[in-house]
Design a protein around this motif. Structure first.
Motif, PDB file in Angstrom:
ATOM      1  N   THR A 174       8.646  -5.284 -14.913  1.00  0.00           N
ATOM      2  CA  THR A 174       9.344  -4.870 -16.080  1.00  0.00           C
ATOM      3  C   THR A 174       9.359  -3.243 -16.179  1.00  0.00           C
ATOM      4  OG1 THR A 174       7.871  -5.227 -17.667  1.00  0.00           O
ATOM      5  CG2 THR A 174       9.035  -7.037 -17.210  1.00  0.00           C
ATOM      6  N   ALA A 175       8.472  -2.407 -15.592  1.00  0.00           N
ATOM      7  CA  ALA A 175       8.210  -1.119 -15.756  1.00  0.00           C
ATOM      8  C   ALA A 175       8.117  -0.642 -14.340  1.00  0.00           C
ATOM      9  CB  ALA A 175       7.143  -0.663 -16.736  1.00  0.00           C
ATOM     10  N   PRO A 176       8.492   0.737 -13.956  1.00  0.00           N
ATOM     11  CA  PRO A 176       8.568   1.482 -12.761  1.00  0.00           C
ATOM     12  C   PRO A 176       7.168   1.397 -12.034  1.00  0.00           C
ATOM     13  CG  PRO A 176       9.546   2.813 -14.476  1.00  0.00           C
ATOM     14  CD  PRO A 176       8.823   1.750 -15.093  1.00  0.00           C
ATOM     15  N   PHE A 177       6.874   1.459 -11.022  1.00  0.00           N
ATOM     16  CA  PHE A 177       5.557   1.454 -10.268  1.00  0.00           C
ATOM     17  C   PHE A 177       4.852   3.028 -10.268  1.00  0.00           C
ATOM     18  CE2 PHE A 177       3.428   1.306  -5.937  1.00  0.00           C
ATOM     19  CZ  PHE A 177       2.153   0.633  -6.342  1.00  0.00           C
ATOM     20  N   SER A 178       4.346   3.394 -11.433  1.00  0.00           N
ATOM     21  CA  SER A 178       3.924   4.564 -11.622  1.00  0.00           C
ATOM     22  C   SER A 178       2.854   5.103 -10.647  1.00  0.00           C
ATOM     23  CB  SER A 178       3.242   4.783 -12.976  1.00  0.00           C
ATOM     24  OG  SER A 178       4.389   4.301 -14.081  1.00  0.00           O
ATOM     25  N   THR A 179       2.143   4.377  -9.944  1.00  0.00           N
ATOM     26  CA  THR A 179       1.327   5.052  -8.950  1.00  0.00           C
ATOM     27  C   THR A 179       2.091   5.703  -7.843  1.00  0.00           C
ATOM     28  OG1 THR A 179       0.120   2.901  -9.142  1.00  0.00           O
ATOM     29  CG2 THR A 179      -0.327   4.136  -7.005  1.00  0.00           C
ATOM     30  N   LEU A 180       3.450   5.454  -7.693  1.00  0.00           N
ATOM     31  CA  LEU A 180       4.115   6.197  -6.528  1.00  0.00           C
ATOM     32  C   LEU A 180       4.354   7.702  -6.996  1.00  0.00           C
ATOM     33  CD1 LEU A 180       7.465   4.237  -5.824  1.00  0.00           C
ATOM     34  CD2 LEU A 180       5.410   4.540  -4.382  1.00  0.00           C
ATOM     35  N   ILE A 181       4.293   8.270  -8.190  1.00  0.00           N
ATOM     36  CA  ILE A 181       3.979   9.781  -8.415  1.00  0.00           C
ATOM     37  C   ILE A 181       2.873  10.205  -8.981  1.00  0.00           C
ATOM     38  CG2 ILE A 181       6.582   9.390  -9.158  1.00  0.00           C
ATOM     39  CD1 ILE A 181       5.574   9.472 -11.966  1.00  0.00           C
ATOM     40  N   LYS A 182       1.453   9.404  -8.612  1.00  0.00           N
ATOM     41  CA  LYS A 182       0.102   9.607  -8.891  1.00  0.00           C
ATOM     42  C   LYS A 182      -0.685   9.303  -8.128  1.00  0.00           C
ATOM     43  CE  LYS A 182       1.027   8.189 -13.852  1.00  0.00           C
ATOM     44  NZ  LYS A 182       0.777   7.238 -15.051  1.00  0.00           N
ATOM     45  N   PRO A 183      -1.036  10.411  -7.048  1.00  0.00           N
ATOM     46  CA  PRO A 183      -1.536  10.240  -5.763  1.00  0.00           C
ATOM     47  C   PRO A 183      -2.980   9.899  -5.826  1.00  0.00           C
ATOM     48  CG  PRO A 183      -0.986  12.569  -6.213  1.00  0.00           C
ATOM     49  CD  PRO A 183      -0.232  11.726  -7.284  1.00  0.00           C
ATOM     50  N   ASP A 184      -3.547  10.312  -7.198  1.00  0.00           N
ATOM     51  CA  ASP A 184      -4.850   9.997  -7.443  1.00  0.00           C
ATOM     52  C   ASP A 184      -5.403   8.472  -7.730  1.00  0.00           C
ATOM     53  OD1 ASP A 184      -3.532  10.244  -9.562  1.00  0.00           O
ATOM     54  OD2 ASP A 184      -5.205  10.664 -11.059  1.00  0.00           O
ATOM     55  N   LEU A 185      -4.454   7.534  -7.737  1.00  0.00           N
ATOM     56  CA  LEU A 185      -4.290   6.187  -8.190  1.00  0.00           C
ATOM     57  C   LEU A 185      -4.348   5.468  -6.712  1.00  0.00           C
ATOM     58  CD1 LEU A 185      -2.373   5.588 -11.369  1.00  0.00           C
ATOM     59  CD2 LEU A 185      -4.928   6.284 -11.204  1.00  0.00           C
ATOM     60  N   PRO A 186      -5.002   4.318  -6.678  1.00  0.00           N
ATOM     61  CA  PRO A 186      -4.989   3.712  -5.250  1.00  0.00           C
ATOM     62  C   PRO A 186      -3.676   2.766  -5.466  1.00  0.00           C
ATOM     63  CG  PRO A 186      -6.204   2.464  -6.963  1.00  0.00           C
ATOM     64  CD  PRO A 186      -6.037   3.784  -7.542  1.00  0.00           C
ATOM     65  N   LEU A 187      -3.246   2.524  -4.163  1.00  0.00           N
ATOM     66  CA  LEU A 187      -2.283   1.606  -3.817  1.00  0.00           C
ATOM     67  C   LEU A 187      -2.667   0.431  -3.598  1.00  0.00           C
ATOM     68  CD1 LEU A 187       0.109   3.868  -1.520  1.00  0.00           C
ATOM     69  CD2 LEU A 187       0.941   3.005  -3.585  1.00  0.00           C
TER      70      LEU A 187
END
Length: 944
Positions: A174-187
């Motif tokens: 229901t919300a964007p995949f914010s990890t795509l713009i936060k490189p310090d977070l794991p995929l």
């Protein structure tokens, strides 16, 4: 001036053969589906409106515009601007630059899995996105807004494609995949390389082809795609569609949501909405990192006019420099704080052998200081580095600027003429040359005699070079004495106004007696007619038949200023609407130009059709003799009808008409059957609805800058960034529709970077050739510095030529991806029910750990006062101490901390219930023990 804009997408150009339209939301136009263009525009308008709303709220002003996907540029501009007289062209141009850069990724990087996040290339796609975000922030910091928009458009394409090409929507997100713009977070939770993700579709029904266990465990996947091979890992989903060969292999079908007819087209609108929200999220990150005012500049909202001077500083130019100071100071001082205040200032000095440095600033006082420091000295020999200085200004100025060149000497660097012409075409910049003493062939002392400098003169052959460039740009060559220069600079005051439009312009050489007509509409004001030439005789006729000779200084139609070779006619403001006529007779070269101020204007861009029916931008001259398409946008609301879009011969009377297809109220596709052999301008005609009139009024607008076709083109596949100290190799392809031939190659950069390239290429019997340009930025080049590279190819026999103008951002490799961290030290609040009687305080420590260091802390919410200090902690960490004090009526605050590479951290605190207690006397307070609970409940650190 903000005039006709043909958006220059420096980053992007075509490949040798048109690739099929594949693997993405459709780039520009698609009936019944939402395209990258619409996604990008909706996100920009919504986020821009949010910024304007927040600014208005902080200033205690009302903001009533509903923020939704129905916003239009004119509505946002009206809600955000303090003056309704400003044109929306700046906002529309910025949006167009961004979405054309976005759309061109489908052409330049059509088969790149990372650019479209195909083949489960999530890590590679995120790298492109985060590097792009870093480039946008660095470019904005350097006030390089064109480069920032190019990078923004490209990164948004990859970001938006994620929601069409992955199963994020199918997972019920229901919300964007914010990890795509936060490189310090794991995929996390990505399907493994050997994990099956799909089953075959049932015929053409792909509604449940994603495996249930993938959906149950929320495993992330994207479709595989290839136009050359059907191979893909066993059990993996395909992209799907006509061009995807992998979709014919088990499991068959695909999962893309590019349009409503795609395999998962039933989720197209949900994916598009998610892509809009994700684009808004990255825009918010950029906003927080750069600040509200810089963000609005990025969006073109605060762009009015540009004051740009290129000035010869040799000894004989003393009077010219003083006059440039006088007129610029007058413009600045008289317009400061008004809607007519220039939004940017550019200054480039030149002499021989030097040119520069470039000054580009939004601060009028800095411009004043720089121009005031110019000294006339040296010289003696006539030629100066005029075109080199002009190139610097052309690369730095926003699209459709006006540049004024002051000189009394010939150009030593006349070999740059073709490069200057290419940059004029690409940037749609108008160049006016202010030439003093051009016909004074004898050396004589001028007013600078006491300094020992002699007046110089420019031979007619060299004046013709300036005339040619002015003609191409839609500018003028004004030839006066030094004593009368102060009168001629009235044209600078005229051009340095917002919402300036060109109505009509012609050049005649050789001259003939001729009658011209032009139409004035009710939206126009401050209409001015310029006639330049040695001896033109003219008469102007109004729609009612009233006439005024060019020899009458003050007549029934207006006032005429005559100075040097210029006659400037300022028409009276009454009874202007209708068709005017001007009769001109001359024995030599002359030019005629008609301008005015109006919110109604247009911009256009050449586009090329892709296989599959959509279009992509064309970044240089179209092929002569072939058909082409123009994408036209009209500004000034939607109360108009476009009846004609014409290619008008620049130095003659031939016309090519286009076939118009409306794409809504303000956008149009115009098909041109055949690009002519001659240079041309684009003219638009139509009907303007006016509530004060019973019938629509005719209107016309014209592009000031010439365009022309070519039988050769240059294409490349560049990156948008280069690293300092590391050679960048750009491979390019030359293609001609003529029969081979040898082509002279020229490559030039607007900065003193090392550059190597082949001097010539042979197109051979197949009509194509490849070459490589090597560009190296010095190792100490600051991140965010932009450089414009121009590559030209010219037929050695016919002189036919084309060019490619590419803009790069120099970026040091970013290794710091950690956001600043916030720690609340204390909250002190003892607030009575009558909140205005007391205040509360917040103290926080902000650190960046092992990062690049905090460079700024600001408020994104709250209207209290913020003070900052820096201390060193016991373990040697730099700590920014933020102290906030606000009225108890302002119960929330959000601090924004930004580090040197643009990573953003936010710290939110509230003293609202339930973390309060009410005391018997009717006040509420926060104790130390409750402060701990308050911190835990209400202070959140959000990674940027």
């Amino acid at each position: 001036m903000v005039s006709l804009v043909v958006v220059a997408v420096f980053l992007l150009c075509g490949t040798l053969f048109q690739p099929p339209q594949v693997a993405a939301f459709k780039p520009l136009f698609q009936d019944d589906s939402i395209t990258h263009r619409e996604i990008t525009q909706m996100a920009i308008l919504r986020k821009t409106a949010e910024v304007c709303r927040d600014i208005a709220t902080a200033q205690g002003r009302d903001f009533t515009l509903p923020i939704n996907n129905k916003l239009t540029p004119s509505a946002v501009h009206k809600a955000c601007s303090s003056s309704s007289s400003l044109s929306t062209l700046g906002l529309i141009s910025a949006i167009t630059e961004t979405y054309l850069s976005n759309a061109a990724v489908d052409q330049v990087f059509a088969l790149s899995e990372a650019h479209h996040i195909d083949n489960e290339a999530f890590s590679e796609g995120r790298d492109l996105i985060t590097r792009g975000v870093a480039a946008v922030k660095a470019s904005v910091q350097q006030e390089s807004y064109i480069s920032a928009r190019i990078a923004l458009g490209a990164l948004c394409h990859t970001l938006q494609d994620f929601y069409s090409h992955s199963n994020w929507v199918e997972l019920g997100s229901t919300a964007p995949f914010s990890t795509l713009i936060k490189p310090d977070l794991p995929l996390n939770n990505i399907a493994g390389p050997s994990t099956p993700t799909c089953k075959s579709c049932t015929g053409k029904n792909c509604s449940d082809n994603i495996l249930p266990e993938i959906l149950l465990h929320k495993k992330l996947t994207s479709g595989y795609f290839s136009i050359t091979s059907s191979k893909k890992p066993a059990g993996k989903c395909s992209h799907g569609g006509f061009f995807d060969r992998t979709s014919s292999r088990e499991p068959t079908g695909g999962i893309n949501k590019d349009d409503i007819s795609s395999d998962h087209g039933f989720r197209h609108f949900r994916a598009a909405e998610m892509a809009i929200n994700a684009t808004m999220e990255v825009l918010q990150d950029i906003r927080l990192a750069t600040g509200d005012q810089a963000f609005l500049r990025l969006m073109g909202l605060s762009q009015t006019s540009v004051l740009a001077f290129v000035i010869d500083t040799t000894g004989s130019m003393f009077d010219d420099i003083e006059e440039a100071k006088r007129v610029s100071f007058s413009i600045i001082d008289s317009r400061r704080g008004t809607s007519e205040e220039p939004s940017e200032y550019i200054l480039v000095p030149f002499n021989d052998p030097d040119f520069g440095p470039l000054t580009r600033t939004e601060d009028a006082d800095i411009f004043k200081e720089r121009i005031n420091s110019l000294l006339a000295s040296g010289g003696g020999d006539l030629p100066e580095m005029c075109l080199s200085g002009l190139l610097l200004a052309l690369a730095a100025a926003p699209q459709s600027s006006d540049i004024f060149v002051f000189t009394d000497a010939a150009a030593k660097d006349s070999a740059l003429k073709s490069t200057v012409r290419a940059m004029i075409e690409r940037t749609k910049t108008t160049v006016t040359f202010m030439l003093t003493n051009p016909f004074s062939f004898r050396r004589r002392r001028d007013i600078s005699q006491s300094q020992g400098f002699t007046s110089r003169s420019i031979p007619l052959s060299d004046i013709q070079l300036y005339r040619d460039l002015a003609h191409v740009s839609g500018g003028q060559t004004i030839e006066v004495t030094k004593a009368t220069l102060s009168q001629a600079t009235a044209v600078i005051t005229d051009a340095s106004t917002s919402a300036l439009v060109t109505l009509f312009q012609v050049v005649r050489n050789p001259a003939i007696a001729e009658n011209f007509t032009f139409v004035l509409d009710p939206s126009l004001s401050n209409v001015t007619v310029y006639v330049t030439g040695d001896s033109p005789i003219f008469t102007i006729y109004s729609p009612t038949g009233v006439s005024q000779s060019g020899s009458v200084a003050d007549g029934p139609l207006g006032s005429i200023l005559t100075v040097g070779n210029l006659k400037r006619v300022k028409l009276n403001s009454d009874n202007q609407t209708g068709e005017w006529k001007i009769s001109i007779d001359s024995t030599s070269f002359y030019s005629l130009k008609v301008t005015g101020q109006s919110s109604v204007n247009f911009l256009f861009n050449f586009v090329e059709r892709l296989e599959g029916g959509d279009f992509t931008p064309k970044a240089n001259r179209p092929f002569t003799g072939r058909n082409t398409t123009l994408f036209v946008s009209v500004t000034g609301g939607d109360s108009f009808t476009v009846t004609d879009v014409l290619l008008v011969e620049a130095s003659g009377s031939d016309v090519v008409s286009g076939t118009i297809k409306a794409l809504g109220a303000t956008d149009f596709l115009v098909n041109i059957d055949r690009i002519p052999e001659w240079a041309f301008v684009v003219q638009l005609k139509g009907l303007l609805n006016d509530s004060t009139r019973s019938l629509p009024s005719r209107f016309q607008r014209q592009s000031p800058t010439q365009q022309q076709g070519s039988r050769v083109t240059i294409t490349a596949q560049p990156n948008s960034t280069i690293e300092p100290g590391i050679p960048f190799f750009l491979n390019f392809t030359l293609v001609t529709n003529a029969t081979g031939g040898n082509y002279t190659i020229r490559a030039r950069a607007d900065r003193s970077f090392n550059l190597s390239f082949p001097s010539s290429l042979d197109a051979g019997t197949e009509g194509s050739a490849q070459g490589t340009v090597t560009l190296t930025a010095p190792s100490d080049t600051e991140s965010g510095t932009d450089v414009t590279l121009t590559i030209e190819a010219e037929d050695s026999e016919s002189g036919d030529s084309n060019y490619m103008a590419l803009r790069f951002t120099v970026m040091t490799k970013v290794t710091d991806f950690s956001s600043p961290v916030c720690q609340v030290v204390s909250i002190k609040a003892d607030c009575p029910v009558e909140c205005s009687r007391a205040s509360w305080e917040l103290s926080t420590n902000l650190t960046d750990g092992n990062g690049t260091g905090i460079t700024g802390v600001s408020l994104s919410r709250g209207n209290g006062s913020l003070s900052l200090s820096n201390v060193m902690s016991a373990d040697g960490t730099n700590v920014t101490v933020a102290f906030y004090n606000a009225s108890c009526c302002s119960q929330e605050v959000e601090l924004v901390a930004v580090d040197r590479v643009g990573n953003v951290g936010t710290c939110f605190t509230s003293i609202k219930s339930p973390s309060t207690t009410v005391s018997p006397n009717g006040s509420y307070s926060v104790s130390f023990s409750m402060c701990v609970a308050l911190v835990g409940l209400l202070v959140s650190f959000l990674y940027g």
